[in-house]
Motif scaffolding. Sequence first.
Motif, short mmCIF file in Angstrom:
data_model
loop_
_atom_site.label_atom_id
_atom_site.label_comp_id
_atom_site.label_asym_id
_atom_site.label_seq_id
_atom_site.Cartn_x
_atom_site.Cartn_y
_atom_site.Cartn_z
N ASN A 1 42.90 28.42 28.86
CA ASN A 1 43.81 27.53 29.59
C ASN A 1 43.29 27.18 30.98
N GLY A 2 41.98 27.47 31.22
CA GLY A 2 41.38 27.09 32.48
C GLY A 2 41.56 28.08 33.61
N TYR A 3 42.08 29.27 33.29
CA TYR A 3 42.26 30.29 34.33
C TYR A 3 40.98 31.10 34.50
N THR A 4 40.78 31.63 35.70
CA THR A 4 39.55 32.33 36.00
C THR A 4 39.50 33.69 35.32
N ASP A 5 38.29 34.11 34.99
CA ASP A 5 38.08 35.48 34.50
C ASP A 5 37.31 36.30 35.52
N ASP A 6 37.19 35.77 36.74
CA ASP A 6 36.39 36.43 37.78
C ASP A 6 37.29 36.73 38.98
N HIS A 7 38.03 37.81 38.89
CA HIS A 7 38.97 38.16 39.96
C HIS A 7 38.32 39.08 40.98
N GLU A 8 38.69 38.88 42.21
CA GLU A 8 38.12 39.63 43.33
C GLU A 8 38.44 41.11 43.21
N VAL A 9 37.46 41.94 43.58
CA VAL A 9 37.66 43.38 43.64
C VAL A 9 37.37 43.83 45.06
N LEU A 10 38.33 44.51 45.67
CA LEU A 10 38.16 45.11 46.99
C LEU A 10 37.87 46.59 46.79
N TYR A 11 36.73 47.04 47.25
CA TYR A 11 36.31 48.41 47.02
C TYR A 11 36.62 49.29 48.21
N ILE A 12 37.24 50.44 47.94
CA ILE A 12 37.46 51.44 48.97
C ILE A 12 36.93 52.76 48.45
N SER A 13 36.77 53.70 49.37
CA SER A 13 36.40 55.05 48.96
C SER A 13 37.27 56.05 49.70
N SER A 14 38.08 56.76 48.94
CA SER A 14 38.89 57.83 49.53
C SER A 14 38.13 59.15 49.49
N GLU A 15 36.85 59.08 49.16
CA GLU A 15 36.03 60.29 49.02
C GLU A 15 34.73 60.09 49.78
N PRO A 16 34.50 60.83 50.88
CA PRO A 16 33.27 60.66 51.65
C PRO A 16 32.01 60.85 50.83
N GLY A 17 32.04 61.74 49.83
CA GLY A 17 30.85 61.96 49.01
C GLY A 17 30.43 60.71 48.28
#
Length: 439
Positions: free
Chosen positions: A412-428
């Motif tokens: 239906n013309g909708y995107t399959d490439d959605h943004e991902v915001l990466y975080i890390s709650s683990e210093p390692g």
Amino acid sequence: MAPSAISIIDHNETTVLNDSKVDYVHTTKHGVESDVTGFASKALINKVLKEQIARIDVDTCEPGEEDAFYVADLGEVYRQHLRWKLNLARVKPFYAVKCNPDREVLRLLAKLGTGFDCASRAEIDMILELGVPASRIIYAQPCKTKSYLRHAKKVGVTRMTFDNTDELRKIRDCYPDAELVLRILTDDSASLCRFSAKYGASLDEANELLDLAKDLDLNVIGVSFHVGSGASDPNSFGKAVQDARFVFDRAAELGFDLKLLDVGGGFTDETFEMFAGNLNDALERHFPPHVRVIGEPGRYYASNAFTLATHVIARREVRGDAGEKGYMLYLNDGVYGNFSNIIFDHQQPIPQVLQRSSADKKLVEYSIWGPTCDGIDVITDRVFLPGVLDVGDWLFFENMGAYTKCSATKFNGYTDDHEVLYISSEPGASALLGYGADE
């Protein structure tokens, strides 16, 4: 939509780094500690979600700027790896790439030293491009394209599975030096996604396949099985390991020296310790230490790490049989997009309110729908949420990292490439990925 930098502004010290594709939010030791609880991780995710939607004005934004997006906590992937090592020390994980081929997840797992279960040429190339040696890949596809076999030979991926006579002859013609792993049939009736109808040789068939492999002078090195994705019966591993022992013994009678057991996937977050205990007991009973054991976890690593935020694009008031008011909500994502896990993975994502315009918290009945013009595009038939939601409000869904983004379409013309915001709650995890050093 091009990502923009995220900054978490509070009393915690935060490091933010960008590259051309993703954002990294690294909480230092003054923020979330390495022994972060699930609660603290969720609080960080929720904060990033709210900061992101605060940047979006649905009345003035450009087309696509209000699209659904993810927040991925790579610290959760890191903690799952430590949990695996603690409970299944003998079993080396080979991550099932098909579950979620997110590049940052793959990059972290590569740094952690895992292997990779690849089922296609594209997946093999994806892993090799990360600098992972071919020796850490198993081509776990019992029915392979001839050109892909030739490609595997070219790039040095030697280890692969088979479960039928035609596959053996194909390998003999295309890649006779391959190291072969015989996939056997298992009882996966208690699993979310069953594979035995498609893959796996019965014990009688396994005998015939070993005889043929011997006649063709092929190198069989091990046995594999898969109890099904999202398995719920921990005893399934015990029976499968016992059957694998039978095949090992039969192979030895023919002169094969089998040294690898692949126990497949099926591990879930909720039942992991129970399954690990069952598997460890079975391995101790049937396989001496010199036999190398690998597994193919996918959702175990990825599911809990990803949270999806969606935007209410339309609302329709409806009345129940008793005249009570309810609403149909239409989101900007659905089963043809990141909610493909509803159809392909039998999941039931649970909506939670991220932002609402109403201050009323009285429970209201909703059905929730995707944006396409197809009637099957329904996320949930009935759910009660606090307050009356309106166009412009946001919902979020946890545990959306397995079989979601990877199987989204452009229907239906909708995107399959959605943004991902990466975080890390683990210093390692942050240190391994090189986007922040613990202070």
